[in-house]
Motif scaffolding. Structure first.
Motif, PDB file in Angstrom:
ATOM      1  N   PRO A   1       0.803  -1.233   0.000  1.00 48.41           N
ATOM      2  CA  PRO A   1       0.000   0.000   0.000  1.00 48.41           C
ATOM      3  C   PRO A   1       0.833   1.280   0.000  1.00 48.41           C
ATOM      4  O   PRO A   1       0.364   2.323  -0.478  1.00 48.41           O
ATOM      5  N   ALA A   2       2.045   1.228   0.532  1.00 49.37           N
ATOM      6  CA  ALA A   2       2.863   2.444   0.601  1.00 49.37           C
ATOM      7  C   ALA A   2       3.603   2.729  -0.704  1.00 49.37           C
ATOM      8  O   ALA A   2       4.125   3.833  -0.892  1.00 49.37           O
ATOM      9  N   SER A   3       3.663   1.767  -1.603  1.00 46.92           N
ATOM     10  CA  SER A   3       4.377   1.972  -2.864  1.00 46.92           C
ATOM     11  C   SER A   3       3.580   2.883  -3.786  1.00 46.92           C
ATOM     12  O   SER A   3       2.347   2.899  -3.764  1.00 46.92           O
ATOM     13  N   LYS A   4       4.293   3.627  -4.614  1.00 41.14           N
ATOM     14  CA  LYS A   4       3.649   4.383  -5.684  1.00 41.14           C
ATOM     15  C   LYS A   4       3.514   3.458  -6.893  1.00 41.14           C
ATOM     16  O   LYS A   4       4.506   2.885  -7.354  1.00 41.14           O
ATOM     17  N   VAL A   5       2.301   3.316  -7.382  1.00 34.58           N
ATOM     18  CA  VAL A   5       2.039   2.432  -8.519  1.00 34.58           C
ATOM     19  C   VAL A   5       1.398   3.261  -9.624  1.00 34.58           C
ATOM     20  O   VAL A   5       0.363   3.901  -9.410  1.00 34.58           O
ATOM     21  N   HIS A   6       2.012   3.242 -10.800  1.00 32.92           N
ATOM     22  CA  HIS A   6       1.526   4.035 -11.927  1.00 32.92           C
ATOM     23  C   HIS A   6       1.150   3.112 -13.085  1.00 32.92           C
ATOM     24  O   HIS A   6       1.824   2.107 -13.332  1.00 32.92           O
ATOM     25  N   THR A   7       0.105   3.464 -13.791  1.00 35.07           N
ATOM     26  CA  THR A   7      -0.336   2.674 -14.941  1.00 35.07           C
ATOM     27  C   THR A   7       0.302   3.169 -16.237  1.00 35.07           C
ATOM     28  O   THR A   7      -0.204   2.905 -17.324  1.00 35.07           O
ATOM     29  N   ARG A   8       1.397   3.863 -16.104  1.00 35.89           N
ATOM     30  CA  ARG A   8       2.163   4.326 -17.260  1.00 35.89           C
ATOM     31  C   ARG A   8       3.587   4.609 -16.787  1.00 35.89           C
ATOM     32  O   ARG A   8       3.850   4.658 -15.581  1.00 35.89           O
ATOM     33  N   ILE A   9       4.484   4.816 -17.726  1.00 39.56           N
ATOM     34  CA  ILE A   9       5.847   5.212 -17.386  1.00 39.56           C
ATOM     35  C   ILE A   9       5.872   6.717 -17.142  1.00 39.56           C
ATOM     36  O   ILE A   9       5.413   7.503 -17.979  1.00 39.56           O
ATOM     37  N   ARG A  10       6.398   7.110 -15.998  1.00 36.51           N
ATOM     38  CA  ARG A  10       6.517   8.531 -15.688  1.00 36.51           C
ATOM     39  C   ARG A  10       7.985   8.954 -15.775  1.00 36.51           C
ATOM     40  O   ARG A  10       8.882   8.210 -15.386  1.00 36.51           O
ATOM     41  N   TYR A  11       8.195  10.147 -16.292  1.00 38.44           N
ATOM     42  CA  TYR A  11       9.557  10.682 -16.387  1.00 38.44           C
ATOM     43  C   TYR A  11       9.544  12.109 -15.854  1.00 38.44           C
ATOM     44  O   TYR A  11       9.069  13.037 -16.514  1.00 38.44           O
ATOM     45  N   ILE A  12      10.022  12.262 -14.631  1.00 42.81           N
ATOM     46  CA  ILE A  12      10.015  13.564 -13.962  1.00 42.81           C
ATOM     47  C   ILE A  12      11.379  14.223 -14.156  1.00 42.81           C
ATOM     48  O   ILE A  12      12.415  13.674 -13.760  1.00 42.81           O
ATOM     49  N   ARG A  13      11.384  15.412 -14.740  1.00 49.36           N
ATOM     50  CA  ARG A  13      12.632  16.108 -15.023  1.00 49.36           C
ATOM     51  C   ARG A  13      13.119  16.955 -13.843  1.00 49.36           C
ATOM     52  O   ARG A  13      14.274  17.355 -13.802  1.00 49.36           O
TER      53      ARG A  13
END
Length: 327
Positions: free
Chosen positions: A19-31
């Motif tokens: 539950p504490a993990s960040k789960v994304h349904t896409r690839i994120r690229y933060i600059r």
């Protein structure tokens, strides 16, 4: 369904484990820098430690294959789940153990858990862990890294499909309809309960794999062999003689004495035909005589993704039928 629904279902499965993990349904690229709120919000654990703990789900490929029945497509999505976790010390001892355990837990859950992803898909392939090692997240932070690959199958309606009315000669269709109408009530007490008793809609002469064995089996399919039927336009006799089959299909439970169950089930389907010249109600459509000639047991049908719980066995109840030309 759609890839969007599948990726959301995968996300829910991982979030249920961590539950504490960040789960994304896409690839994120933060600059933005690793210390920025945007970077932390996207990749860091929700437990307040600011350590990297994220999963990113993406689709790497897919294909659509027309089913044997011709009315629907098997759609297979190639999914990849990326996992990054902070390297916490110089020799990675503690973070390495945690990271490996997380990969194993998600892998095991996909293999042993609900393979329909809460009815979002038909099934999954056996998931595989790949690329385990280290990688830079967004080209900024060194992390433990690994990925999990899995193929997910769903069904999609075909825009066009042929109907049996176009393939079946005029005399045989009403006979088959009458036969099915008589047979289905005879089988109401079977266990496990019969799901369907209908025409086979495929073009193959061999038994075809159900699209979803969990929901479509057990089933009985009626089929005639067109090349054996007598041509009504050229035959001058009073009767036509045809041959056909009832395909009895059961899903194989893992670790069960399945062949004994299949034999018993096929015998139960065939039982109503014995001891009478023809089934009740078939005289009205011109049937003079109907006889079961043999029962053939086919090799098991394997699901395209190899899931053992979706293996299907078929018993073929073969029969001959004699029909008056003008009932």
């Amino acid at each position: 369904m759609s890839w969007s629904a599948i990726s959301e279902a995968l996300s829910a499965r991982i979030s249920a484990l961590y539950p504490a993990s960040k789960v994304h349904t896409r690839i994120r690229y933060i600059r933005e820098p690793a210390e920025s709120p945007e970077f932390i919000e996207a990749y860091s654990s929700a437990d307040g430690t600011r350590r990297i703990d994220c999963w990113q789900i993406t689709r790497t490929g897919g294909k659509r294959v027309l089913s044997e029945q011709g009315a629907r497509y098997r759609v297979q999505h190639e999914a990849k789940i990326h996992h990054h976790r902070s390297v916490l010390d110089c020799d990675c001892e503690s973070s390495e153990d945690d990271f490996q355990a997380e990969i194993d837990a998600v892998l095991t859950d996909l293999i042993n858990g609900d393979r329909t992803l809460s009815d979002v898909c038909i099934t999954l392939s056996d998931a595989e862990a790949q690329d385990i090692g280290h990688a830079m997240l967004a080209e900024q932070v060194l992390c433990h890294y690994g990925s999990i690959s899995v193929t997910i199958e769903e069904l999609e309606a075909s825009p066009t499909s042929e109907t049996l009315d176009l393939m079946m000669s005029g005399i045989w269709r009403p006979i088959g309809n009458a036969l099915l109408a008589w047979l289905e009530p005879q089988l109401s007490g079977l266990l496990p309960a019969l799901v369907s008793c209908d025409w086979d809609s495929g073009a193959s002469k061999a038994p075809s794999m159900p699209l979803d064995p969990r929901t479509e089996c057990p089933r009985v399919l009626l089929r005639y062999e067109p090349e054996i039927q007598v041509d009504l336009l050229t035959n001058k006799g009073e009767y036509d003689v045809g041959r056909g089959a009832l395909w009895v299909q059961l899903r194989q439970p893992i670790g069960d004495s399945h062949h004994e169950r299949l034999v018993a089930y096929a015998d139960a389907v065939a039982a109503p035909f014995f001891g009478q010249q023809r089934p009740d109600g078939l005289q009205a459509v011109g049937v003079e005589f109907m006889q079961i000639t043999s029962i053939v047991y086919h090799d098991p049908l394997e699901h395209p993704l190899g899931e053992a719980a979706l293996r299907v066995s078929t018993a073929e109840i073969q029969f001959e039928i004699k029909v008056r030309r003008y009932p």
